[in-house]
Design an enzyme around this catalytic site. Structure first.
Site, mmCIF file in Angstrom:
data_model
loop_
_atom_site.group_PDB
_atom_site.id
_atom_site.type_symbol
_atom_site.label_atom_id
_atom_site.label_comp_id
_atom_site.label_asym_id
_atom_site.label_seq_id
_atom_site.Cartn_x
_atom_site.Cartn_y
_atom_site.Cartn_z
ATOM 1 C CB THR A 1 -7.756 2.742 2.558
ATOM 2 O OG1 THR A 1 -7.338 2.334 1.253
ATOM 3 C CG2 THR A 1 -6.843 2.137 3.591
ATOM 4 C CE1 TYR B 1 -10.427 3.520 6.175
ATOM 5 C CE2 TYR B 1 -10.731 5.784 6.876
ATOM 6 C CZ TYR B 1 -9.895 4.730 6.597
ATOM 7 O OH TYR B 1 -8.536 4.876 6.736
ATOM 8 C CB ALA C 1 -7.001 -0.466 6.336
ATOM 9 N N GLY D 1 0.816 -1.216 0.000
ATOM 10 C CA GLY D 1 0.000 0.000 0.000
ATOM 11 C C GLY D 1 0.849 1.264 0.000
ATOM 12 C CD GLN D 2 -0.852 7.218 0.201
ATOM 13 O OE1 GLN D 2 -1.914 6.923 0.741
ATOM 14 N NE2 GLN D 2 -0.612 8.411 -0.260
ATOM 15 C CG LEU D 3 2.269 3.661 6.118
ATOM 16 C CD1 LEU D 3 3.152 4.897 6.219
ATOM 17 C CD2 LEU D 3 1.314 3.591 7.319
ATOM 18 C CB ILE E 1 -5.780 -9.261 7.639
ATOM 19 C CG1 ILE E 1 -6.520 -8.105 6.963
ATOM 20 C CG2 ILE E 1 -4.269 -9.138 7.482
ATOM 21 C CD1 ILE E 1 -6.387 -6.788 7.713
#
Ligand SMILES: NC(=O)c1ccc[n+]([C@@H]2O[C@H](COP(=O)([O-])OP(=O)(O)OC[C@H]3O[C@@H](n4cnc5c(N)ncnc54)[C@H](OP(=O)(O)O)[C@@H]3O)[C@@H](O)[C@H]2O)c1
Length: 314
Positions: free
Chosen positions: A76, A139, A74, A17-19, A51
């Site tokens: 997101t 969310y 997540a 992901g981005q992070l 997950i």
């Protein structure tokens, strides 16, 4: 820096992901050994682990035996969560519990990533870590359930709530601003949504410092300072070489009348990074981060565009 003789092993969920894309190199730089978990195979993914599957995280973490887990996976897509609340619950709430329980069973510390969307944004900001959450979207509600589940498994685990992430190759607000400015020569951006823009690279570094300190409980972790979407768009435009006046102000009501969205967003979800600051973790201002990042974003676009042109595609 980790103090053990052996380099500590850190699982990153949501590694693609981005992070996650910033966490893996930040961990290596700090002397940790990162192990990427992702929903599907790809760069940076050592193990495919869904997950949401209650039977997946346990065996995967037993096999890898990490010292810590940074839980960044997540669902997101804020509007996607509104459309599919069962999936949002399965990934964000129950998925977080699966990760925390599996980590606890192998004695690994968990640092889970939370969001400013746990707050309503209806007048309580700026929010300290102990402010009462009251999410206004699926969310936000499922992320809140996830952070509570993690801390219920072990109160010594940590949740780092962040906000308005940008950076990396995927979709994020500064990239959308530059794309629209390029395509249309102007963009309308709301002035009445306020938060803390945060460069994912700065967050990754701050998270590694938090991991070093093994903090427990809730932390707020963003770049310093607050902005409206309009302020942020103007800074991005200027940094990317556009006239900031090409960014025109509008209101959320006017924007939503033209582009209705299923999920409500908090109007003012500014966070106070009190607990992180108290232990010496103080990311730079969002303006400094944007000033450094926006020219790179613009240059990357130009490189991509010239590659497309060179390949003879429109
Ligand atoms: N982006 C923001 O502005 C923002 C703001 C505040 C907090 N946060 C939080 O920060 C964290 C990182 O966000 P991000 O921007 O890096 O998000 P992201 O780019 O959407 O990355 C999330 C990753 O989680 C993976 N994932 C989704 N469902 C999964 C599942 N069932 N099993 C395993 N992996 C799964 C995704 O894989 P696929 O893409 O393959 O599905 C994706 O690689 C999240 O906890 C998010 O809630 C983000």
């Amino acid at each position: 820096m980790p103090r053990s003789a052996r380099p500590l092993r850190v699982v990153v969920t949501g590694a693609a992901g981005q992070l996650g894309g910033f966490l893996l190199p930040a961990l290596v730089l700090a002397g940790y050994v990162p192990i990427g978990f992702g929903a599907r195979p790809g760069p940076g993914i050592d193990r495919v682990v869904d997950i949401a599957d209650p039977a997946a995280a346990g065996p995967a973490l037993r096999a890898v035996a990490p010292d810590a887990v940074i839980h960044a996976a997540a669902f997101t897509d804020v509007d996607g969560c509104e459309r599919d609340p069962a999936k949002a619950d399965a990934v964000n709430a129950r998925g977080s519990r699966h990760v925390a329980e599996a980590a606890c069973a192998v004695g690994a510390y968990v640092l889970s990533i939370g969001t400013d969307f746990v707050f309503s944004g209806d007048g309580g900001a700026p929010y300290a870590e102990d402010a009462s959450p009251s999410p206004v979207s699926v969310y936000g509600a499922t992320k809140l359930a996830g952070e509570r589940a993690v801390l219920a498994v072990d109160p010594a685990f940590a949740v780092a709530r962040t906000a308005w992430l940008f950076g990396g190759p995927g979709k994020h607000f500064p990239r959308t601003v530059v794309d629209v400015l390029r395509r249309r020569g102007g963009v309308e951006v709301v002035t009445d949504e306020v938060g803390n823009p945060t460069f994912a690279g700065d967050l990754a570094t701050a998270l590694v410092h938090l991991l070093d300190r093994r903090g427990g409980g809730i932390f707020h972790l963003t770049n310093a300072g607050a902005a409206s979407r309009f302020d942020l768009a103007r800074a991005v435009a200027g940094g990317a070489g556009f006239d900031p006046d090409l960014v025109r102000p509008t209101t959320s009501a006017a924007f939503l009348a033209k582009h209705p969205l299923p999920a409500r967003r908090p109007a003012d979800s500014r966070l106070v990074n009190g607990r992180a600051a108290a232990i010496g973790i103080a990311p730079r201002s969002w303006q400094e981060a944007v000033a450094e990042y926006a020219p790179r974003l613009a240059a990357g676009h130009e490189a991509q565009r010239s590659a497309v042109v060179a390949a003879g595609r429109p």
